[in-house]
Scaffold this motif. Structure first.
Motif, PDB file in Angstrom:
ATOM      1  N   GLU A  63       0.823  -1.209   0.000  1.00 55.20           N
ATOM      2  CA  GLU A  63       0.000   0.000   0.000  1.00 55.20           C
ATOM      3  C   GLU A  63       0.860   1.263   0.000  1.00 55.20           C
ATOM      4  O   GLU A  63       0.563   2.232  -0.697  1.00 55.20           O
ATOM      5  N   THR A  64       1.946   1.241   0.768  1.00 58.94           N
ATOM      6  CA  THR A  64       2.817   2.423   0.832  1.00 58.94           C
ATOM      7  C   THR A  64       3.527   2.671  -0.493  1.00 58.94           C
ATOM      8  O   THR A  64       3.575   3.803  -0.980  1.00 58.94           O
ATOM      9  N   LEU A  65       4.052   1.624  -1.092  1.00 55.09           N
ATOM     10  CA  LEU A  65       4.739   1.792  -2.377  1.00 55.09           C
ATOM     11  C   LEU A  65       3.778   2.260  -3.465  1.00 55.09           C
ATOM     12  O   LEU A  65       4.103   3.132  -4.272  1.00 55.09           O
ATOM     13  N   ALA A  66       2.590   1.666  -3.476  1.00 49.63           N
ATOM     14  CA  ALA A  66       1.589   2.095  -4.468  1.00 49.63           C
ATOM     15  C   ALA A  66       1.181   3.543  -4.223  1.00 49.63           C
ATOM     16  O   ALA A  66       0.942   4.303  -5.182  1.00 49.63           O
ATOM     17  N   GLY A  67       1.117   3.947  -2.959  1.00 47.56           N
ATOM     18  CA  GLY A  67       0.781   5.331  -2.630  1.00 47.56           C
ATOM     19  C   GLY A  67       1.838   6.302  -3.124  1.00 47.56           C
ATOM     20  O   GLY A  67       1.516   7.442  -3.516  1.00 47.56           O
ATOM     21  N   ILE A  68       3.089   5.896  -3.112  1.00 48.62           N
ATOM     22  CA  ILE A  68       4.153   6.734  -3.668  1.00 48.62           C
ATOM     23  C   ILE A  68       3.946   6.923  -5.160  1.00 48.62           C
ATOM     24  O   ILE A  68       4.119   8.030  -5.714  1.00 48.62           O
ATOM     25  N   CYS A  69       3.537   5.858  -5.835  1.00 49.98           N
ATOM     26  CA  CYS A  69       3.386   5.906  -7.294  1.00 49.98           C
ATOM     27  C   CYS A  69       2.255   6.815  -7.761  1.00 49.98           C
ATOM     28  O   CYS A  69       2.291   7.326  -8.892  1.00 49.98           O
ATOM     29  N   THR A  70       1.280   7.043  -6.921  1.00 46.31           N
ATOM     30  CA  THR A  70       0.126   7.849  -7.348  1.00 46.31           C
ATOM     31  C   THR A  70       0.349   9.341  -7.164  1.00 46.31           C
ATOM     32  O   THR A  70      -0.504  10.145  -7.525  1.00 46.31           O
ATOM     33  N   GLN A  71       1.509   9.711  -6.606  1.00 50.68           N
ATOM     34  CA  GLN A  71       1.798  11.139  -6.397  1.00 50.68           C
ATOM     35  C   GLN A  71       2.481  11.764  -7.601  1.00 50.68           C
ATOM     36  O   GLN A  71       3.136  11.084  -8.386  1.00 50.68           O
ATOM     37  N   LYS A  72       2.330  13.064  -7.710  1.00 52.80           N
ATOM     38  CA  LYS A  72       3.029  13.807  -8.764  1.00 52.80           C
ATOM     39  C   LYS A  72       4.465  14.039  -8.330  1.00 52.80           C
ATOM     40  O   LYS A  72       4.745  14.397  -7.196  1.00 52.80           O
TER      41      LYS A  72
END
Length: 386
Positions: A376-385
Motif C-alpha cells: 500500500e505504501t509503495l503504491a501510494g508513492i506511485c500515485t503522487q506527482k
C-alpha cells in the motif's frame, strides 16, 4: 483513483504476496545463486503480461507504463534485494527453510513479495499512474553488493527518483519508520597482517610473537573511538575474525585479522583508518613486528533526499514513525542514491508484545501483516506527482 477500489486491489495483492513470501522463504538462495528465485519472479511478472529484462544472471528488471499522464512522464524506481544468508534457521514456522544452513534471515523474501504485489496493483491502476515505474530485483546485497554493478549497466537510465525499504523487527507490523538525512553510514573493510617470527613457547626471547602483537593492536584500536573521535560524531571499529598460529606451545609467526570500520560519513571513516595506520606503525617499531593494515571501500552512506522523504511521508500517513537515530549498518542502496535522488525507509515487521529476534539471527521471523502495509505504501508513492 477510487479509494475503495485501490484498497481492494492492495488486499488482493497482499494475499498473493503472502504465498509468494512463504514459497521464497522455504527455498532461500545465497547471493549470485538466486536462480530459482528469479525464475519465480519472472513467472509472476509474465502472468501479469509484463516483459522482463535480465541485466545479470540473477537480476530481474521490469517497467510498468502509466497511462494517466502526458507524454513527458517521469520514471520512479523501486529496489528489492532477493538474496538469503548462510544461517541455519531455528524459527518454528510452517514454511521454514528446506535448505540446510541457509535462510532468509534479513527479510529479502518479504521485500521481493512486496514488489511483486506492487506490480499486480500497478497493472490494475495504470490509468491512475501519471508516471512510469521500474522495479529492480537485485541479487547479492549481502555479499559484494550488486547495486554498483547494476548501476554501471545503466539500470537507472531514465529514472528520476528511486525508493528502497527494509523490514525492521523492532517496529510493529503496520508501521513505517521514516528517517531523514543520513540513514546508514559509510563503511570500510579492513584486513590486518601481523608478521613476526615463530619460536618455541618456552623461549619467547627467540621469536617475535605475532599473537601478542595482534592482541595489542586490537586493544589499542578500541581507544580510537573513545579518545580520538569527538563525542558528537558516530563511528566504530570492530574486529570479527582472527587467525594465526600452529600450536598452543609455539609462538605464532603470523596472524590475520578481519574487521570493519564504520562512520556517519567518509571523512570519519578516513580518520579512523588513518589512526589505525599510525598505531600499526608505532607497534611495529616497539614490538619489532610488521603490522600492515589494508582498507577496502565498502558501502557508501545512504543519504535520503528531502523531497523523496516527503513522498514516503504522504504515502504512509497514519502509519508513520519518524526516526532520528543514525544506523552504522550499511546497504548498497547507496549506489543508486549517488546517481539519482531517492529515499530509503523501514517497514515494521515485528509482532506486538513479542520479543522479536533481530535481523541476521536464526530465529528471525517476519510478521506477514507487513506485506499489505508495504504494498500500500509503495503504491501510494506511485500515485503522487513528482
Amino acid at each position: 483513483m477510487d479509494r475503495q477500489k485501490f484498497k481492494a486491489q492492495v488486499e488482493q495483492a497482499a494475499r498473493e504476496a503472502k504465498g509468494i513470501f512463504e514459497e521464497l522463504h522455504s527455498w532461500p538462495e545465497l547471493g549470485n545463486e538466486e536462480f530459482k528465485t528469479v525464475t519465480l519472479i519472472g513467472k509472476k511478472l509474465k502472468e501479469l503480461g509484463l516483459g522482463i529484462e535480465r541485466p545479470l544472471a540473477t537480476a530481474v528488471v521490469v517497467n510498468i507504463k502509466g497511462t494517466g499522464g502526458g507524454t513527458l512522464k517521469k520514471t520512479i524506481a523501486f529496489r528489492a534485494d532477493i538474496d538469503a544468508l548462510p544461517i541455519a534457521e531455528e524459527a518454528m514456522v510452517s514454511y521454514r527453510s528446506r535448505r540446510a544452513g541457509i535462510m532468509h534471515a534479513c527479510g529479502h523474501d518479504a521485500h521481493t513479495a512486496i514488489l511483486l504485489g506492487l506490480a499486480r496493483v500497478l497493472c490494475g491502476m495504470r490509468e491512475a499512474l501519471q508516471c512510469d515505474v521500474r522495479l529492480i530485483f537485485q541479487p547479492d546485497e549481502e555479499g559484494n553488493g550488486s547495486a554498483e554493478r547494476l548501476v554501471r549497466l545503466g539500470i537507472l537510465k531514465g529514472v528520476d527518483r528511486i525508493f528502497g525499504f527494509h523490514v525492521r523487527p523492532e517496529l510493529n507490523a503496520g508501521s513505517i519508520g521514516l528517517p531523514y538525512g543520513t540513514v546508514h553510514g559509510e563503511s570500510r573493510v579492513c584486513r590486518i597482517e601481523v608478521k613476526g617470527e615463530a619460536s618455541h613457547g618456552a623461549r619467547p626471547d627467540q621469536g617475535k610473537d605475532a599473537v601478542y602483537g595482534a592482541a595489542e593492536f586490537i586493544s589499542i584500536c578500541q581507544s580510537i573511538v573513545s579518545r580520538d573521535l569527538g563525542p558528537d560524531k558516530a563511528g566504530l571499529i570492530s574486529f570479527g575474525k582472527i587467525e594465526g598460529g600452529t600450536g598452543g606451545n609455539i609462538l605464532a609467526g603470523q596472524v590475520h585479522i578481519d574487521g570493519i570500520v564504520r562512520g556517519e560519513n567518509a571523512q570519519i571513516c578516513d580518520f579512523l583508518c588513518s589512526r589505525m595506520n599510525v598505531i600499526a606503525k608505532g607497534l611495529s617499531q616497539v614490538l619489532e613486528l610488521r603490522i600492515t593494515p589494508e582498507f577496502e571501500q565498502g558501502c557508501r552512506a545512504v543519504v535520503n533526499d528531502e523531497a523523496s522523504v516527503e513522498m514516503v511521508k504522504t504515502a504512509a500517513a497514519g502509519k508513520l514513525i519518524e526516526m532520528k537515530e543514525l544506523s552504522l549498518t550499511v546497504d548498497d542502496f547507496s549506489a543508486y542514491l549517488r546517481k539519482v535522488p531517492g529515499a530509503y525507509f523501514f517497514l515494521g515487521s515485528g509482532y506486538e508484545g513479542k520479543n522479536n529476534s533481530g535481523l541476521h539471527t536464526s530465529r528471525f521471523q517476519v510478521n506477514e501483516e507487513c506485506l499489505e502495509t508495504g504494498i500500500e505504501t509503495l503504491a501510494g508513492i506511485c500515485t503522487q506527482k513528482l
